[in-house]
Design a protein around this motif. Structure first.
Motif, PDB file in Angstrom:
ATOM      1  N   ALA A  47       0.028  -2.028  11.732  1.00  0.00           N
ATOM      2  CA  ALA A  47       1.301  -1.531  12.261  1.00  0.00           C
ATOM      3  C   ALA A  47       2.378  -1.583  11.186  1.00  0.00           C
ATOM      4  O   ALA A  47       3.144  -0.631  11.014  1.00  0.00           O
ATOM      5  CB  ALA A  47       1.716  -2.360  13.473  1.00  0.00           C
ATOM      6  N   PHE A  48       2.399  -2.690  10.441  1.00  0.00           N
ATOM      7  CA  PHE A  48       3.435  -2.833   9.424  1.00  0.00           C
ATOM      8  C   PHE A  48       3.312  -1.732   8.378  1.00  0.00           C
ATOM      9  O   PHE A  48       4.301  -1.077   8.028  1.00  0.00           O
ATOM     10  CB  PHE A  48       3.337  -4.211   8.754  1.00  0.00           C
ATOM     11  N   LEU A  49       2.085  -1.490   7.908  1.00  0.00           N
ATOM     12  CA  LEU A  49       1.913  -0.477   6.860  1.00  0.00           C
ATOM     13  C   LEU A  49       2.226   0.918   7.381  1.00  0.00           C
ATOM     14  O   LEU A  49       2.854   1.724   6.699  1.00  0.00           O
ATOM     15  CB  LEU A  49       0.490  -0.523   6.301  1.00  0.00           C
ATOM     16  N   LEU A  50       1.784   1.209   8.622  1.00  0.00           N
ATOM     17  CA  LEU A  50       2.077   2.533   9.183  1.00  0.00           C
ATOM     18  C   LEU A  50       3.576   2.726   9.337  1.00  0.00           C
ATOM     19  O   LEU A  50       4.107   3.807   9.063  1.00  0.00           O
ATOM     20  CB  LEU A  50       1.398   2.695  10.534  1.00  0.00           C
ATOM     21  N   SER A  51       4.257   1.677   9.775  1.00  0.00           N
ATOM     22  CA  SER A  51       5.688   1.795   9.996  1.00  0.00           C
ATOM     23  C   SER A  51       6.427   1.888   8.656  1.00  0.00           C
ATOM     24  O   SER A  51       7.366   2.672   8.497  1.00  0.00           O
ATOM     25  CB  SER A  51       6.170   0.584  10.796  1.00  0.00           C
ATOM     26  N   TRP A  52       5.988   1.102   7.698  1.00  0.00           N
ATOM     27  CA  TRP A  52       6.596   1.099   6.369  1.00  0.00           C
ATOM     28  C   TRP A  52       6.503   2.479   5.725  1.00  0.00           C
ATOM     29  O   TRP A  52       7.421   2.948   5.083  1.00  0.00           O
ATOM     30  CB  TRP A  52       5.879   0.065   5.505  1.00  0.00           C
ATOM     31  N   GLY A  53       5.373   3.136   5.888  1.00  0.00           N
ATOM     32  CA  GLY A  53       5.173   4.433   5.255  1.00  0.00           C
ATOM     33  C   GLY A  53       5.546   5.598   6.144  1.00  0.00           C
ATOM     34  O   GLY A  53       5.397   6.746   5.755  1.00  0.00           O
ATOM     35  N   ASN A  54       6.051   5.304   7.342  1.00  0.00           N
ATOM     36  CA  ASN A  54       6.295   6.404   8.275  1.00  0.00           C
ATOM     37  C   ASN A  54       7.478   7.246   7.831  1.00  0.00           C
ATOM     38  O   ASN A  54       8.554   6.738   7.555  1.00  0.00           O
ATOM     39  CB  ASN A  54       6.544   5.861   9.671  1.00  0.00           C
ATOM     40  N   PHE A  55       7.256   8.533   7.792  1.00  0.00           N
ATOM     41  CA  PHE A  55       8.316   9.437   7.377  1.00  0.00           C
ATOM     42  C   PHE A  55       8.895  10.203   8.556  1.00  0.00           C
ATOM     43  O   PHE A  55      10.106  10.230   8.760  1.00  0.00           O
ATOM     44  CB  PHE A  55       7.779  10.411   6.336  1.00  0.00           C
ATOM     45  N   TYR A  74      12.758  10.023   9.747  1.00  0.00           N
ATOM     46  CA  TYR A  74      13.482  11.229   9.360  1.00  0.00           C
ATOM     47  C   TYR A  74      14.267  11.782  10.545  1.00  0.00           C
ATOM     48  O   TYR A  74      15.423  12.165  10.421  1.00  0.00           O
ATOM     49  CB  TYR A  74      12.455  12.240   8.857  1.00  0.00           C
ATOM     50  N   SER A  75      13.635  11.820  11.711  1.00  0.00           N
ATOM     51  CA  SER A  75      14.319  12.376  12.873  1.00  0.00           C
ATOM     52  C   SER A  75      15.292  11.397  13.496  1.00  0.00           C
ATOM     53  O   SER A  75      16.330  11.799  14.007  1.00  0.00           O
ATOM     54  CB  SER A  75      13.316  12.773  13.962  1.00  0.00           C
ATOM     55  N   LEU A  76      14.960  10.113  13.492  1.00  0.00           N
ATOM     56  CA  LEU A  76      15.644   9.191  14.391  1.00  0.00           C
ATOM     57  C   LEU A  76      16.641   8.254  13.747  1.00  0.00           C
ATOM     58  O   LEU A  76      17.401   7.607  14.456  1.00  0.00           O
ATOM     59  CB  LEU A  76      14.604   8.331  15.135  1.00  0.00           C
ATOM     60  N   SER A  77      16.624   8.128  12.416  1.00  0.00           N
ATOM     61  CA  SER A  77      17.420   7.035  11.875  1.00  0.00           C
ATOM     62  C   SER A  77      18.868   7.421  11.592  1.00  0.00           C
ATOM     63  O   SER A  77      19.623   6.623  11.055  1.00  0.00           O
ATOM     64  CB  SER A  77      16.773   6.490  10.610  1.00  0.00           C
ATOM     65  N   GLY A  78      19.288   8.631  11.948  1.00  0.00           N
ATOM     66  CA  GLY A  78      20.677   9.012  11.730  1.00  0.00           C
ATOM     67  C   GLY A  78      21.014   9.038  10.253  1.00  0.00           C
ATOM     68  O   GLY A  78      20.331   9.694   9.475  1.00  0.00           O
ATOM     69  N   THR A  79      22.049   8.281   9.872  1.00  0.00           N
ATOM     70  CA  THR A  79      22.438   8.280   8.463  1.00  0.00           C
ATOM     71  C   THR A  79      21.716   7.198   7.667  1.00  0.00           C
ATOM     72  O   THR A  79      21.726   7.228   6.451  1.00  0.00           O
ATOM     73  CB  THR A  79      23.951   8.051   8.320  1.00  0.00           C
ATOM     74  N   ALA A  80      21.109   6.226   8.351  1.00  0.00           N
ATOM     75  CA  ALA A  80      20.401   5.154   7.636  1.00  0.00           C
ATOM     76  C   ALA A  80      19.147   5.722   6.984  1.00  0.00           C
ATOM     77  O   ALA A  80      18.460   6.546   7.565  1.00  0.00           O
ATOM     78  CB  ALA A  80      20.029   4.038   8.603  1.00  0.00           C
ATOM     79  N   ARG A  81      18.872   5.278   5.737  1.00  0.00           N
ATOM     80  CA  ARG A  81      17.697   5.785   5.035  1.00  0.00           C
ATOM     81  C   ARG A  81      16.673   4.689   4.839  1.00  0.00           C
ATOM     82  O   ARG A  81      17.012   3.586   4.426  1.00  0.00           O
ATOM     83  CB  ARG A  81      18.103   6.306   3.672  1.00  0.00           C
ATOM     84  N   SER A  82      15.413   5.030   5.123  1.00  0.00           N
ATOM     85  CA  SER A  82      14.339   4.106   4.780  1.00  0.00           C
ATOM     86  C   SER A  82      13.739   4.607   3.466  1.00  0.00           C
ATOM     87  O   SER A  82      14.111   5.659   2.967  1.00  0.00           O
ATOM     88  CB  SER A  82      13.289   4.068   5.880  1.00  0.00           C
ATOM     89  N   LEU A  83      12.793   3.855   2.915  1.00  0.00           N
ATOM     90  CA  LEU A  83      12.223   4.266   1.628  1.00  0.00           C
ATOM     91  C   LEU A  83      11.612   5.663   1.656  1.00  0.00           C
ATOM     92  O   LEU A  83      11.910   6.474   0.783  1.00  0.00           O
ATOM     93  CB  LEU A  83      11.182   3.239   1.163  1.00  0.00           C
ATOM     94  N   PRO A  84      10.734   5.991   2.644  1.00  0.00           N
ATOM     95  CA  PRO A  84      10.154   7.343   2.621  1.00  0.00           C
ATOM     96  C   PRO A  84      11.195   8.446   2.708  1.00  0.00           C
ATOM     97  O   PRO A  84      11.095   9.441   1.990  1.00  0.00           O
ATOM     98  CB  PRO A  84       9.238   7.351   3.837  1.00  0.00           C
ATOM     99  N   THR A  85      12.217   8.281   3.546  1.00  0.00           N
ATOM    100  CA  THR A  85      13.211   9.354   3.638  1.00  0.00           C
ATOM    101  C   THR A  85      14.056   9.407   2.373  1.00  0.00           C
ATOM    102  O   THR A  85      14.482  10.471   1.940  1.00  0.00           O
ATOM    103  CB  THR A  85      14.112   9.196   4.878  1.00  0.00           C
ATOM    104  N   PHE A  86      14.275   8.245   1.758  1.00  0.00           N
ATOM    105  CA  PHE A  86      15.002   8.207   0.483  1.00  0.00           C
ATOM    106  C   PHE A  86      14.228   8.981  -0.582  1.00  0.00           C
ATOM    107  O   PHE A  86      14.796   9.805  -1.314  1.00  0.00           O
ATOM    108  CB  PHE A  86      15.191   6.747   0.063  1.00  0.00           C
ATOM    109  N   VAL A  87      12.913   8.750  -0.640  1.00  0.00           N
ATOM    110  CA  VAL A  87      12.087   9.464  -1.618  1.00  0.00           C
ATOM    111  C   VAL A  87      12.070  10.955  -1.305  1.00  0.00           C
ATOM    112  O   VAL A  87      12.199  11.798  -2.196  1.00  0.00           O
ATOM    113  CB  VAL A  87      10.652   8.904  -1.635  1.00  0.00           C
ATOM    114  N   PHE A  88      11.954  11.282  -0.014  1.00  0.00           N
ATOM    115  CA  PHE A  88      11.920  12.694   0.378  1.00  0.00           C
ATOM    116  C   PHE A  88      13.205  13.396  -0.048  1.00  0.00           C
ATOM    117  O   PHE A  88      13.175  14.514  -0.567  1.00  0.00           O
ATOM    118  CB  PHE A  88      11.729  12.795   1.893  1.00  0.00           C
ATOM    119  N   ALA A  89      14.337  12.735   0.159  1.00  0.00           N
ATOM    120  CA  ALA A  89      15.609  13.345  -0.213  1.00  0.00           C
ATOM    121  C   ALA A  89      15.707  13.492  -1.726  1.00  0.00           C
ATOM    122  O   ALA A  89      16.298  14.448  -2.226  1.00  0.00           O
ATOM    123  CB  ALA A  89      16.764  12.493   0.316  1.00  0.00           C
ATOM    124  N   GLY A  90      15.130  12.524  -2.483  1.00  0.00           N
ATOM    125  CA  GLY A  90      15.245  12.559  -3.931  1.00  0.00           C
ATOM    126  C   GLY A  90      14.287  13.520  -4.598  1.00  0.00           C
ATOM    127  O   GLY A  90      14.509  13.928  -5.736  1.00  0.00           O
TER     128      GLY A  90
END
Lengths: 276, 239
Positions: A204-212, A216-232
């Motif tokens: 669960a931890f790994l799936l959640s950690w890598g979940n994009f 992407y849809s739900l976190s509003g303005t907060a960025r997690s690592l995958p969405t940060f990489v996607f934006a970059g």
């Protein structure tokens, strides 16, 4: 002779296909690891030189730190919640013979094949309706809820597999010795199911950690690592992103290999006296 | 329905975590000699060489499967880029450079999807191959069958349901793909999931988006029902 030769050829072919598959899986991973040490701004060859400066930037950049903290927050809370819920659901499926159990099983399993992106979009609709009613906007909390919805089927199945091989007479024995329900759970059920629970939590931890998709849809303005990489990725990415990737790979590998190694050691320790 | 769910459940999720299942390792020791003596000739799953090697391969695959998908896709983009390692290696070998259509194209989107979904197929098929009673293959060899013939007449028919379930799982999951077409496809090979997201989020047409979602879900459900029907029928006729 001819037959031996063909068996030999088949053997070689099988081994080659294993190596080919592993290579295929590791091409992007190795590429990123190599590029994280690259000097210079752009991700193109040839190499101007090797450097560790991107790792230095990685640890000083506040953007990366925020994204990592968000990822960590989402992943740990979602892991704890979904493992707990999964434990309960697995016990229900395996233990209790109730009416409509096939339906319950199907309902638990169906989200596995539901497209993640759509899950994210649909949850976003819900949250925007609820957000209008109760006056909140999407952020970390909604992302955590989304991750839990996504992870519970996985944890349920993994714990369910180990619960299915559980002998209920241990619990009955504990009850006969006068243990209360809670004591039975704490002293018998949880320790026996522990390997399954542990695997489920890591998964669960790994799936959640890598979940994009969901973040992407739900976190509003907060960025997690995958969405940060996607934006970059879009805007002429620098070797900073491969450096993030390398650190993630190393941590993920440790999370997968360490428990396995610990278990092997435990088995060796417990089985050694028996052999002697 | 039940069969597909069973196969998906046991095949995929049980097997992924066999590497973490203590029970497996206890009889793993007994199996080891057996498997290496037998050397099952199955081209579908490659891990049958030696048991310990199998464990390492399993861990490698699980790791590759569980790492961040955005990073892996990003790795492909870097690797296949015009000035990336792929062309560099080709030039070093003295071969011509990759054509344009390798990256930011429909082909690239498909490559990315194959990459992301292959583990699902491998884990599902692995279970069905692993469940085959190996004495059957032994019997075939004793009767003089070649490796190829034994594979064709025993392994393949017996792992048929696993193959079908794996294909179905990959098909269903690929319906929801978004990242690969978007990043590797370079935006010119839009897929259903992306269209639905846009309908909801940028065009803000909720009724249309809901209708599209319903169509996609119907395709999913109908394909699952159809395939489980095929699998059940074949099981009935073989009895």
């Amino acid at each position: 002779m001819n037959r031996k030769l063909s068996a030999y050829v088949i053997e070689i072919g099988l081994i080659a296909s294993v190596i080919g598959t592993i290579l295929f899986f590791y091409i992007p991973i190795l590429t990123l690891i190599v590029f994280s040490f690259k000097e210079g701004r752009y991700l193109t060859l040839p190499f101007e030189g090797w450097t560790l400066s991107w790792y230095k930037e990685l640890f000083t950049s506040t953007d990366v730190r925020d994204a990592t903290l968000n990822s960590l927050m989402i992943a740990s809370v979602a892991t704890v919640v979904s493992t707990t819920v999964g434990l309960g659901a697995a016990q229900c499926i395996v233990r209790f013979k109730m009416k409509g159990q096939p339906v319950f099983r199907a309902i638990v399993l169906v989200p596995l094949v539901f497209p993640q992106l759509l899950l994210g979009v649909v949850l976003l609709l819900w949250f925007s309706v609820l957000g209008n009613l109760f006056d909140f906007s999407t952020g970390l909390l909604t992302a955590i809820v989304g991750h839990c919805v996504f992870l519970v089927p996985f944890t349920t199945i993994i714990i369910g597999v180990s619960a299915a091989s559980f002998d209920p007479s241990y619990e009955q024995a504990a009850q006969d010795c006068g243990a209360t329900t809670w004591e039975v759970y704490r002293e018998v059920t949880i320790p026996i199911l522990w390997p399954g629970i542990f695997s489920a939590a890591i998964f669960a931890f790994l799936l959640s950690w890598g979940n994009f998709y969901l973040t992407y849809s739900l976190s509003g303005t907060a960025r997690s690592l995958p969405t940060f990489v996607f934006a970059g990725m879009g805007q002429g990415a620098s070797p900073l992103f491969p450096a993030i990737a390398t650190v993630t790979f190393v941590l993920g590998l440790l999370l997968i290999v360490l428990p396995d190694w610990m278990r092997r050691r435990a088995i060796k320790r417990t089985s050694a006296p028996v052999k002697d | 329905m039940g069969l597909v769910a069973d196969n998906v459940e046991r095949g995929f999720f049980h097997r992924i975590f066999l590497a973490h299942d203590p029970v497996d390792h206890h009889d793993g020791a007994d199996l080891r000699g057996f498997v290496s003596a037998d050397r099952v000739s199955c081209g579908v799953w490659h891990g049958d060489a030696v048991q310990t090697g199998q464990d390492h391969i399993k861990i490698l695959l699980v790791f590759a499967f569980l790492t961040d998908s955005v990073l892996k896709i990003f790795g492909w983009v870097v690797f296949l880029d015009q000035t990336g390692p792929a062309n560099f290696i080709l030039a070093w070998l003295g071969l011509p450079a990759l054509p344009d259509w390798v990256i930011y194209s429909r082909f690239a989107a498909m490559l990315g999807m194959v990459y992301s979904l292959l583990p699902f197929a491998i884990f599902t098929i692995f279970l069905s191959v692993d469940m085959i009673d190996r004495t059957l293959l032994r019997a075939a060899y004793d009767c003089g069958a070649s490796k190829w013939r034994a594979f064709w007449e025993i392994t393949l028919p017996l792992c048929r349901n696993g193959l079908i379930a794996g294909a179905l799982l990959v098909f269903v999951l690929s319906l929801g793909a978004f990242l690969e077409p978007r990043v590797m496809g370079g935006g010119n090979s839009q897929m259903a999931a992306e269209l639905i997201r846009q309908t909801f989020e940028t065009r803000i047409n909720w009724p249309l988006g809901s209708a599209l979602t319903l169509v996609l879900l119907s395709v999913t459900v109908i394909s699952i029902l159809l395939v489980s029907r095929i699998m059940d029928l074949s099981r009935g006729s073989s009895k």
